[in-house]
Motif scaffolding. Structure first.
Motif, short mmCIF file in Angstrom:
data_model
loop_
_atom_site.label_atom_id
_atom_site.label_comp_id
_atom_site.label_asym_id
_atom_site.label_seq_id
_atom_site.Cartn_x
_atom_site.Cartn_y
_atom_site.Cartn_z
N SER B 201 0.85 -1.19 0.00
CA SER B 201 0.00 0.00 0.00
C SER B 201 0.88 1.24 0.00
O SER B 201 1.74 1.40 0.88
CB SER B 201 -0.88 -0.03 1.25
N LEU B 202 0.72 2.09 -1.01
CA LEU B 202 1.57 3.27 -1.15
C LEU B 202 0.73 4.53 -1.15
O LEU B 202 -0.44 4.50 -1.53
CB LEU B 202 2.35 3.20 -2.48
N ASN B 203 1.35 5.64 -0.76
CA ASN B 203 0.72 6.93 -0.92
C ASN B 203 1.44 7.65 -2.05
O ASN B 203 2.64 7.89 -1.97
CB ASN B 203 0.84 7.73 0.37
N LEU B 221 -2.78 3.70 -2.83
CA LEU B 221 -3.11 2.60 -3.73
C LEU B 221 -2.37 1.33 -3.40
O LEU B 221 -1.28 1.35 -2.83
CB LEU B 221 -2.92 3.00 -5.19
N ASN B 222 -3.01 0.21 -3.74
CA ASN B 222 -2.40 -1.10 -3.54
C ASN B 222 -1.84 -1.56 -4.88
O ASN B 222 -2.51 -1.47 -5.89
CB ASN B 222 -3.43 -2.12 -3.05
N LEU B 231 6.06 1.15 -10.58
CA LEU B 231 4.90 1.95 -10.19
C LEU B 231 4.58 2.98 -11.27
O LEU B 231 3.42 3.17 -11.64
CB LEU B 231 5.17 2.65 -8.85
N TYR B 232 5.62 3.64 -11.79
CA TYR B 232 5.37 4.64 -12.82
C TYR B 232 4.76 3.98 -14.06
O TYR B 232 3.85 4.53 -14.69
CB TYR B 232 6.64 5.41 -13.18
N GLN B 260 15.09 2.07 -8.95
CA GLN B 260 15.06 0.64 -8.60
C GLN B 260 14.98 0.38 -7.11
O GLN B 260 15.07 -0.77 -6.67
CB GLN B 260 16.28 -0.08 -9.20
N THR B 261 14.83 1.43 -6.31
CA THR B 261 14.68 1.23 -4.87
C THR B 261 13.49 0.31 -4.59
O THR B 261 12.45 0.42 -5.25
CB THR B 261 14.41 2.60 -4.19
N THR B 262 13.63 -0.58 -3.63
CA THR B 262 12.52 -1.45 -3.28
C THR B 262 11.52 -0.67 -2.43
O THR B 262 11.87 -0.10 -1.40
CB THR B 262 13.03 -2.68 -2.50
N LEU B 263 10.28 -0.63 -2.89
CA LEU B 263 9.24 0.10 -2.15
C LEU B 263 8.65 -0.78 -1.07
O LEU B 263 8.58 -2.00 -1.22
CB LEU B 263 8.12 0.52 -3.13
N LYS B 264 8.24 -0.14 0.03
CA LYS B 264 7.58 -0.90 1.09
C LYS B 264 6.27 -0.22 1.47
O LYS B 264 6.09 0.98 1.21
CB LYS B 264 8.50 -1.06 2.30
N SER B 265 5.38 -0.98 2.06
CA SER B 265 4.07 -0.44 2.42
C SER B 265 4.23 0.80 3.27
O SER B 265 5.09 0.86 4.14
CB SER B 265 3.27 -1.49 3.20
N GLY B 266 3.40 1.81 2.98
CA GLY B 266 3.46 3.05 3.76
C GLY B 266 4.35 4.11 3.14
O GLY B 266 4.30 5.26 3.56
#
Lengths: 154, 278
Positions: B201-203, B221-222, B231-232, B260-266
């Motif tokens: 889940s990202l903002n 969004l999830n 994401l882009y 390429q950074t790994t995204l995490k929830s929040g």
């Protein structure tokens, strides 16, 4: 110390200049960016500035710290407008005080150049014909072509 | 009784990944790089497994810890890797697999091994798209080495064309999409969905042109997109954003960051169109 700020009202230059006063300063150089009535051949009627403020403030504080260190000036500050601006309004102000004029001019130039390149600030121009556009964004928004498998197999 | 030469595994991971704009071998799903997934898969089925690298890649972070075979011929693509492997171990057959085939499973490879024909130069799957042999998931018998050298010496370095022009065992793929590869962020995103990767889940914040095109300043969004690049890509599909990644910068949690950074929830993510301050 807040050396950079956004403002949604007219920039009060006299007040800002006072914050750069220093007994060791022999002078002060400043730059004002004004809203002009034309850009790339089009008649501009007004501008809207929008910013990613949290990130821009951090980056701008870095720029100002860089300028102070690089040119050995005493103080430096910058204010950028957001919101709707009319022709002739001051969009950005940079001020630098230092012992001697040369460093003051150079540091001032450095700050405005870096601010224009690095800060997440966007400008939408409204034209006399009713059109509008985000500067640097609209015309380069073309999908780049993809590289495919370069040869056929027979 | 079994006179077949044994099989060693070779992961091809030396490509330039131009269309992906990043090293495909380093893409992560389920917490591991594509390279590591491919290596482990081959290593389950082969006596020994190596990764194929160019001489400039031997020390890089994702490759340094794995057994390597270094290309001798640089800049000619997959045949360089196959040739180097055959020179180093000439008496084994090589199960060669590219690292960008996320849908190849143990079953796919066992099927390939079971139907291997050691009397032919190679055993390969038929592409479900054009019916031609797919060289990047195939078994190369020891006898193919001279053909590979001949091919490298000629002006044609294409391994697919080599297989087309040789006597090989050509198999129908047991699964239509098993050999789909990922050359673009779109395909990678699709692969993550198909493989059932966990969503986060990202903002997402939108500014200027993006704010207008998305019709909002931000949203929660999830997504299965595990990097800003993915994401882009997803947002481009959703909102029709036309600016390309090389025209943008990305910020994660109010800091400039990497695609390429790994995204995490929040995480708070923002894409930064070309700026125009001052």
């Amino acid at each position: 110390m807040n050396t950079f700020a956004f403002s949604n009202a007219a920039i009060d230059i006299a007040a800002l200049q006072q914050t750069l006063r220093d007994p060791a300063a022999g002078g002060y150089a400043s730059f004002e960016g004004w809203v002009r009535n034309h850009n790339e051949g089009l008649q501009v009627t007004r501008l809207e500035y929008e910013a990613f403020e949290a990130l821009a403030i951090k980056e701008a504080d870095l720029i100002i710290a860089e300028a102070i260190k690089k040119y050995g000036v005493l103080r430096a500050a910058c204010v950028h407008r957001v919101g709707t601006l009319e022709i002739g309004d001051i969009a950005v102000w940079v001020g630098v005080s230092s012992a001697h004029r040369d460093e003051a001019f150079k540091a001032c130039r450095y700050i405005i150049d870096e601010v224009k390149h690095r800060l997440p600030i966007w400008k939408k121009e409204h034209y006399i014909n009713g059109d509008s556009g985000w500067v640097n964004c609209e015309r380069c928004a073309e999908a780049s072509h993809q590289l495919g498998h370069a040869h056929l197999h027979r | 009784m079994n006179v077949h030469s044994s099989i060693y595994g070779l992961v091809l991971a030396g490509g330039a990944s131009r269309r992906m704009h990043t090293d495909k071998a380093a893409l992560i799903h389920d917490g591991k790089t594509q390279l590591q997934h491919a290596y482990e898969l081959l290593n389950k089925l082969c006596e020994r497994t190596f990764i194929s690298v160019r001489d400039t890649q031997t020390q890089d972070a994702i490759r340094a810890s794995l057994p390597q075979i270094v290309d001798v011929h640089n800049g000619i693509g997959p045949l360089a890797g196959i040739s180097a492997a055959q020179k180093q171990h000439p008496n084994v057959a090589w199960l060669v697999m590219a690292c960008d085939l996320p849908f190849v499973t143990e079953d796919t490879l066992q099927y390939l091994i079971r139907h291997r024909d050691t009397t032919k130069l190679a055993t390969a799957f038929r592409s479900t798209y054009d019916g031609l042999p797919e060289p990047l998931c195939s078994i190369w018998e020891p006898v193919s080495a001279s053909r590979v050298e001949e091919w490298i010496a000629s002006s044609n370095k294409c391994p697919r064309k080599l297989l087309i022009n040789s006597t090989i065992q050509l198999l129908d793929s047991p699964n239509q999409h098993a050999l789909d590869n990922i050359n673009t962020p779109e395909e990678h995103l699709q692969a993550l969905s198909t493989l059932g990767s966990p969503s986060i889940s990202l903002n997402v914040q939108y500014f200027a042109l993006f704010r207008e095109q998305a019709g909002k300043r931000s949203e929660q969004l999830n997504t299965v997109a595990s990097s800003p690049a993915l994401l882009y890509t997803e947002l481009q599909q959703r909102y029709g954003f036309k600016l390309t990644m090389n025209q943008l910068k990305v910020a994660i949690n109010n800091e400039f960051s990497d695609w390429q950074t790994t995204l995490k929830s929040g995480d708070h993510v923002a894409f930064i169109p070309p700026v125009a301050g001052g």
